[in-house]
Scaffold this motif. Structure first.
Motif, PDB file in Angstrom:
ATOM      1  N   ASP A 269      -0.451  -2.434  -2.442  1.00  0.00           N
ATOM      2  CA  ASP A 269      -1.864  -2.448  -2.807  1.00  0.00           C
ATOM      3  C   ASP A 269      -2.112  -1.757  -4.145  1.00  0.00           C
ATOM      4  OD1 ASP A 269      -4.509  -3.287  -1.785  1.00  0.00           O
ATOM      5  OD2 ASP A 269      -4.978  -1.155  -1.907  1.00  0.00           O
ATOM      6  N   THR A 270      -1.388  -0.684  -4.414  1.00  0.00           N
ATOM      7  CA  THR A 270      -1.512   0.003  -5.704  1.00  0.00           C
ATOM      8  C   THR A 270      -1.142  -0.929  -6.847  1.00  0.00           C
ATOM      9  OG1 THR A 270      -1.013   2.132  -4.678  1.00  0.00           O
ATOM     10  CG2 THR A 270      -0.696   1.970  -7.057  1.00  0.00           C
ATOM     11  N   LYS A 272      -0.893  -4.576  -6.584  1.00  0.00           N
ATOM     12  CA  LYS A 272      -1.538  -5.884  -6.592  1.00  0.00           C
ATOM     13  C   LYS A 272      -3.021  -5.882  -6.190  1.00  0.00           C
ATOM     14  CE  LYS A 272       2.090  -8.360  -7.737  1.00  0.00           C
ATOM     15  NZ  LYS A 272       2.134  -9.156  -8.988  1.00  0.00           N
ATOM     16  N   ARG A 273      -3.541  -4.735  -5.711  1.00  0.00           N
ATOM     17  CA  ARG A 273      -4.958  -4.636  -5.320  1.00  0.00           C
ATOM     18  C   ARG A 273      -5.331  -5.726  -4.319  1.00  0.00           C
ATOM     19  NH1 ARG A 273      -5.770   0.471  -6.837  1.00  0.00           N
ATOM     20  NH2 ARG A 273      -5.229   0.811  -9.034  1.00  0.00           N
ATOM     21  N   GLY A 275      -6.333  -5.062  -1.052  1.00  0.00           N
ATOM     22  CA  GLY A 275      -7.170  -4.569   0.031  1.00  0.00           C
ATOM     23  C   GLY A 275      -6.394  -4.121   1.253  1.00  0.00           C
ATOM     24  N   SER A 277      -5.214  -0.891   1.719  1.00  0.00           N
ATOM     25  CA  SER A 277      -5.269   0.556   1.929  1.00  0.00           C
ATOM     26  C   SER A 277      -5.912   0.863   3.273  1.00  0.00           C
ATOM     27  CB  SER A 277      -6.050   1.226   0.798  1.00  0.00           C
ATOM     28  OG  SER A 277      -7.372   0.740   0.770  1.00  0.00           O
TER      29      SER A 277
END
Length: 462
Positions: A269-270, A272-273, A275, A277
Motif C-alpha cells: 500500500d505504501t 501502490k496506494r 487502500g 492499510s
C-alpha cells in the motif's frame, strides 16, 4: 575490466568449438551478470566463461568439454532462484539455457507440449490458451521464469492447490549428462511404469545431476467459465490461517488460496496506494465459477473465522486479475524495504495456523522484520526476512529466526522447502529433514549421475 579467474585451455577449447554456433561469454564485465541469481544474499563466484547454447547438441558439446577439462558447471535458466541454486562458483562454466526458446510441439488432442528449457512459463501458457488449454504451474515469477528452471526446482505457484507442483505436469525430459550424453526419460502417455522414474528424480534436482534441455508437459483444459474470486480481510493473521483450515476441511472446489499478512499489505500500500492499510491479513480465494454455492460457502467460512467485513465476491475476470496482482506484488514490495531472505516452508494445512504463530514468535523473539505470504491452500508459507541494504551476508538475528522457522516446520510434520529448492541456503538443513540413511542414498544417486562432482557444486548436498 574485471580479471577472469581462469583463462585456461578450457576457455580456448570452448570458444573454438562453440563460438561460431552460439554465444560464449568470456569478458569479465559481462560475466558479472551471471554470478548470482535472485538470492542476492548468496555471494557468487566469478565464472571462467558462460555459454548460451541454442541446441541440445551445443549443450552436449559444452558439457563434454567441461568434463574433459574438469571444469565445474552451473546450469542456469532465467536466474530467478531464491535459494542460490544458480549462484556461480569461481572458475566454473555457467551454462544458461535462456536461448533455447522453441516450443517444439503442442498437441491439443493429447494435451501435451514439448518445450525447450528456455521457454518462459507464461509464453507456454499463452500458446496453450490458443487451443483452449492451459499450462497449470504458475510461480509468481511466471512472466520471466523458464520451464527448465521451473522443472529443475520443481516450482509451484498459485494454482498448486488444485493442479499440484511442476512435477505433476512433467511427463518426460530430454537431459544432457555431465559427460555430454543425451538421455530421454518418461513418455508422452498418461500411464508409464517402465523402469525407475528418472523423470521424477530429475525434477527438482537443481542442476546437480544433468542439464534439462527440453520437457514434455501435460496441459489442462482452460476453464470456460471464469472463476469466482473471494477476498476476505482479517484483523489477525492466525484468524486468516483458521479460515484456511476451515475451507480445506469443508471441501469447496478451491482453485487457489493465497494469504498475505499485514506487513506485506502495508508495504504494497505504501508503494501502490491500493487502500490496504489497517488490514492485518488478507485471504484471496478462487473457486470454480460453475459452482456458485462454493463461493458462498467460502465467504461464510471466512466470516465465521473472524473476517472483519463481509467478504467481497466477484465473477469479473478483470477484478480477479487486479486482486491477484496484489499477491504478485508481495516480493517486489518487500525488496523496496531492504535486502530480502525469502524463505519457503511447508506444513500440513491443518497445522498452518500454528506455523503462522511460530513465524510471528520467531520474528518477535529476534527483533527482525518478517513479511509472510502463503500458498495457503497447500500449507506453503513464504516468510520474507528483510534487513538493511548495507549488511554483508545474512545478519545473525535473521539467521537465528530463519532457523527457528525451519525447525518449527519440521516439528509440525512439514518440510524446509516446498518449491524454492535447497540450493545453498538450506544445505545444512536437508539431512535434518530426510535423515542420514536417505542422505547416503541421495549422495549415491549424485555419484551415479555425476562421478566427477562437476554439476552445480556446493548445492543441495553439503
Amino acid at each position: 575490466m574485471t580479471t577472469l579467474v581462469s583463462s585456461s585451455a578450457f576457455v580456448t577449447a570452448l570458444t573454438d568449438e562453440l563460438g561460431g554456433r552460439c554465444r560464449v561469454i568470456t569478458d569479465g564485465d559481462l560475466l558479472t551478470s551471471y554470478r548470482q541469481d535472485m538470492a542476492t544474499v548468496v555471494p557468487g563466484g566469478m565464472p571462467a566463461a558462460a555459454v548460451l547454447p541454442r541446441t541440445t547438441a551445443d549443450v552436449s558439446a559444452a558439457l563434454r568439454l567441461a568434463s574433459e577439462h574438469r571444469v565445474p558447471v552451473v546450469p542456469r535458466g532465467a536466474g530467478t532462484s531464491l535459494a542460490g541454486g544458480a549462484s556461480a562458483v569461481d572458475g566454473c562454466l555457467v551454462l544458461s539455457t535462456e536461448a533455447m526458446t522453441t516450443i517444439r510441439a503442442l498437441d491439443p488432442l493429447d494435451r501435451t507440449a514439448v518445450v525447450e528449457a528456455g521457454v518462459v512459463n507464461a509464453h507456454l501458457d499463452r500458446a496453450a490458451a490458443e487451443h483452449g488449454l492451459m499450462y497449470a504451474p504458475d510461480p509468481s515469477s511466471f512472466e520471466i521464469s523458464t520451464i527448465g528452471g521451473n522443472v529443475a526446482t520443481n516450482a509451484g505457484g498459485l494454482r498448486c492447490v488444485k493442479y499440484g507442483v511442476t512435477r505433476q505436469s512433467v511427463l518426460g525430459l530430454e537431459v544432457v549428462l555431465p559427460d555430454g550424453r543425451i538421455v530421454e526419460t518418461g513418455a508422452a502417455t498418461t500411464k508409464n511404469v517402465a523402469g525407475y522414474d528418472l523423470t521424477g528424480l530429475l525434477v527438482g534436482s537443481e542442476g546437480t545431476l544433468a542439464v534439462i534441455t527440453a520437457a514434455t508437459v501435460r496441459l489442462h483444459r482452460r476453464p470456460v467459465v471464469p472463476p469466482t474470486t473471494i477476498v476476505a480481510a482479517f484483523d489477525a493473521l492466525d484468524a486468516a490461517g483458521a479460515a484456511v483450515a476451515r475451507i480445506v476441511a469443508t471441501g469447496p472446489e478451491v482453485l487457489l488460496m493465497e494469504l498475505l499478512d499485514g506487513t506485506t499489505l502495508r508495504s504494497i500500500d505504501t508503494w501502490k496506494r491500493m487502500g490496504l492499510s489497517g488490514i492485518e491479513a488478507m485471504l484471496v480465494v478462487q473457486v470454480d465459477g460453475r459452482i456458485p454455492a462454493d463461493a458462498e460457502l467460502v465467504a461464510e467460512l471466512c466470516t465465521g473465522a473472524g473476517a472483519v467485513d463481509e467478504p467481497a465476491v466477484s465473477t469479473d475476470p478483470a477484478e480477479a486479475d487486479e486482486l491477484l496482482a496484489i499477491r504478485r506484488l508481495a516480493y517486489p514490495a518487500a525488496e523496496r524495504l531492504g535486502q530480502c531472505l525469502v524463505e519457503d516452508v511447508g506444513v500440513p494445512v491443518s497445522r498452518l495456523p500454528e506455523m503462522i504463530r511460530r513465524v510471528e514468535a520467531a520474528a518477535a523473539r529476534h527483533g527482525v522484520t518478517v513479511l509472510t505470504v502463503a500458498h495457503a491452500g497447500d500449507g506453503n508459507l513464504h516468510p520474507t526476512f528483510v534487513f538493511d541494504h548495507g549488511e554483508a551476508g545474512i545478519p545473525a538475528p535473521v539467521a537465528a529466526a530463519a532457523d527457528e522457522v525451519f525447525a518449527a516446520a519440521l516439528e509440525l510434520g512439514g518440510t524446509i522447502t516446498g518449491e524454492h529448492g535447497v540450493g545453498v541456503l538450506k544445505r545444512d538443513w536437508l539431512e535434518r529433514q530426510v535423515g542420514p540413511d536417505a542422505m547416503a542414498l541421495q549422495r549415491a544417486v549424485k555419484a551415479a549421475f555425476d562421478p566427477l562432482g562437476l554439476m552445480n557444486p556446493g548445492k543441495v548436498l553439503a
